[in-house]
Motif scaffolding. Sequence first.
Motif, short mmCIF file in Angstrom:
data_model
loop_
_atom_site.label_atom_id
_atom_site.label_comp_id
_atom_site.label_asym_id
_atom_site.label_seq_id
_atom_site.Cartn_x
_atom_site.Cartn_y
_atom_site.Cartn_z
N UNK A 55 65.37 4.63 104.14
CA UNK A 55 65.74 4.49 105.27
C UNK A 55 64.96 6.44 105.74
N UNK A 56 64.86 7.07 105.33
CA UNK A 56 63.60 8.36 105.33
C UNK A 56 62.24 7.76 105.82
N UNK A 57 62.62 6.90 104.65
CA UNK A 57 60.31 6.90 104.76
C UNK A 57 60.50 5.55 105.38
N UNK A 58 61.30 5.20 106.34
CA UNK A 58 60.86 4.01 107.50
C UNK A 58 60.99 4.85 108.46
N UNK B 130 57.50 7.24 112.36
CA UNK B 130 57.02 7.94 113.77
C UNK B 130 55.68 8.79 113.41
N UNK B 131 55.27 8.07 112.42
CA UNK B 131 53.43 8.64 111.38
C UNK B 131 53.04 7.31 112.63
N UNK B 132 53.18 6.20 112.18
CA UNK B 132 52.38 5.14 112.72
C UNK B 132 52.18 4.27 114.29
N UNK C 32 61.24 -0.23 95.70
CA UNK C 32 60.93 -0.37 97.45
C UNK C 32 61.78 0.81 97.17
N UNK C 33 62.36 1.20 96.36
CA UNK C 33 63.02 2.86 96.84
C UNK C 33 61.90 4.04 96.05
N UNK C 34 60.83 3.56 94.58
CA UNK C 34 59.88 3.94 94.53
C UNK C 34 59.14 4.78 95.10
N UNK D 270 57.93 8.44 97.17
CA UNK D 270 56.30 8.59 97.05
C UNK D 270 56.02 9.08 98.25
N UNK D 271 56.19 8.39 99.54
CA UNK D 271 55.71 8.62 100.76
C UNK D 271 56.36 10.24 101.13
#
Length: 199
Positions: A152-155, A160-162, A184-186, A190-191
């Motif tokens: 959820x944080x990466x999403x 926000x960024x794109x 998916x979590x990995x 990384x992001x």
Amino acid sequence: MSRHLRILVIHPPAESEASLRAHALHAGLKEAGYQIIASLPADLHLPEQIARLQPDMIIIDAESDARDVLEHIVLATRDERRPIVMFTEDEDPSAMEAALEAGVSAYIVAGLQAERIKPVLNVALARFRHEQKLRDELESTRHKLAERKVIDRAKGLLMLRHGLSEDQAYQKLRTLAMNKNLKLAEVAQRILDVEDLLG
């Protein structure tokens, strides 16, 4: 299975191994077909002894207050849990509560008759397996929840960024995961790591 259990018997350091209780316990275990791999005092060397012997079950033989014994065993089995059965003369409910909280699977007061040993160990083993299953399920649920938070944080970061929608951000994560052959979590982690590095 139960007959091939490798059992470690633990007695308080001050207690004589030749005591009547110890003798009755050993006789009862042998009569029921169990293999006693060692009989040791509960002392500072217990953790490495348990690590070396790798018993399937631990039996504590304690006539009275066994708090010190429990402390050593809790330390010794913290990383690799095992079924623990305690035979004692201590009827104090607080001692029983402390023992069960420390991870004892069965707390048996004044029950050291040879014919009772096998059913007691079978019940302790079943209870331990049931609790272990619940612990594993809880750990799995916690792990999935932690993964979901990372995703959820990466999403949110990708949105926000794109300037992506939630669905687009999720699809982007999925595509990255498939391309890199990662979970998916990995990919999400990384992001987030890259974001942390770049500030």
